[in-house]
Design a protein around this motif. Structure first.
Motif: not given
Length: 340
Positions: A78-79, A81-84, A87, A90-91, A272-273, A338
């Motif tokens: 879950k964490e 998947q929140t990395l810029p 993201k 995936s986009k 920001d990763d 992290k």
């Protein structure tokens, strides 16, 4: 009779050696696998396939998989998947033009229904044009997407369009979820961390050939696609000087896919990763080879003004302990994820 038996035996041995060597060569193949793809079904629309339709999905499922492999022991999925960076990658898989194009072909290959009667009356060129129009309409159609279970919808044009859009979205979602939750299932003959640009190209060519398409045409169309993109944005010539090299062509395709979702010039820096990977460059192998992607190391500095501005011995002691811990972390950063 004995002579005949010797000939038959020799033939059998030669045949066995050939089959065994072929089997061993297949075992030695190192490749990436696109989840959910049925080659047999895809052949019906293979003439509409372009190299980027394969290369882009292969690259982004692999680079996401490499990031998950690097960070899975220190971060939850879950964490991750929140990395810029994750993201953004995936986009591209969910909404990038190349993956949409491939997913539409995928959905068409599995749902040719009422059109079969029309196709049977057309020659080869007319069939290609007919299916190409179907593909174009689905790409630019923003209507409802829904998956139906009844095969009767194959003969209802309205419901069939919804079903095809639903299958297309489902397939792109499968690419993302597999690369995160089951990255080991997308590789054959190698580890996810070993995937490089060469493997991406070879994996794309293997599917291209298995669809009965010409090997030389893959290289030709790849160079043509990348050259067209560079000419469209003339200021990019300095970034990609050797557009006839196939790996450079791959870089060009990836560059413009990312640029359609994120504004950057010559380099894409994930500031920001806030993660540390097991590499000196703080990049996965594919990110490093692509050449224009960077990821900064988390800041480990501590503002000395905090200590200088306080006389509280307890606070000072705790800050000193934190500084010491930070220094230790800095020495063993390659094994961490992290840092808060």
């Amino acid at each position: 009779m004995q002579h005949f038996n010797q000939i038959f035996y020799s033939y059998f041995i030669i045949k066995f050696i050939y089959v065994f060597s072929l089997f061993m060569s297949v075992l030695r193949v190192k490749k990436v696998i696109l989840p959910g793809v049925n080659i047999k079904s895809l052949r019906s629309v293979s003439s509409l396939l372009s190299p980027s339709d394969l290369i882009i999905p292969f690259f982004f499922i692999s680079v996401i998989g490499q990031l998950v492999f690097n960070l899975k022991d220190v971060l939850s999925l879950k964490e991750i998947q929140t990395l810029p960076s994750v993201k953004l990658y995936s986009k591209v898989l969910l909404a990038g033009f190349s993956t949409i194009s491939f997913s539409i072909l995928y959905s068409l290959s599995n749902t040719l229904g009422w059109e079969l009667e029309t196709l049977s009356l057309l020659n080869v060129r007319e069939r290609i044009k007919f299916i190409e129009n179907l593909k174009r309409n689905l790409i630019f159609d923003t209507g409802e997407a829904r998956i139906y279970s009844k095969r009767s919808i194959l003969f209802d044009p309205i419901l069939l369009s919804k079903h095809r859009r639903g299958l297309s979205i489902q397939f792109r979602s499968l690419l993302v979820s597999t690369s995160i939750f089951s990255f080991n299932s997308i590789v054959f003959g190698l580890s996810i961390k070993e995937i490089d640009l060469g493997i991406i190209l070879e994996s794309s060519k293997l599917i291209w050939l298995s669809l009965g398409l010409n090997f030389e045409e893959f290289d030709f169309y790849l160079r043509k696609q990348s050259s067209s993109l560079v000419k469209k944005f003339r200021y990019q010539y300095t970034f990609f000087p050797n557009i006839f090299d196939l790996k450079e062509c791959l870089r060009i395709l990836v560059y413009f896919e990312l640029k359609s979702f994120y504004t950057f010039s010559s380099s894409l820096n994930f500031v920001d990763d806030d993660v540390v990977l097991r590499s000196s460059s703080n990049l996965t192998l594919l990110e490093k080879e692509i050449g224009f992607i960077f990821r900064e190391l988390p800041s480990l500095s501590l503002d000395n003004r905090i200590i200088n501005s306080t006389d509280d011995l307890i606070l000072t002691s705790s800050i000193e302990q934190r500084r010491f811990l930070r220094l230790k972390l800095n020495k063993v950063f390659s094994g961490l994820g992290k840092i808060s």
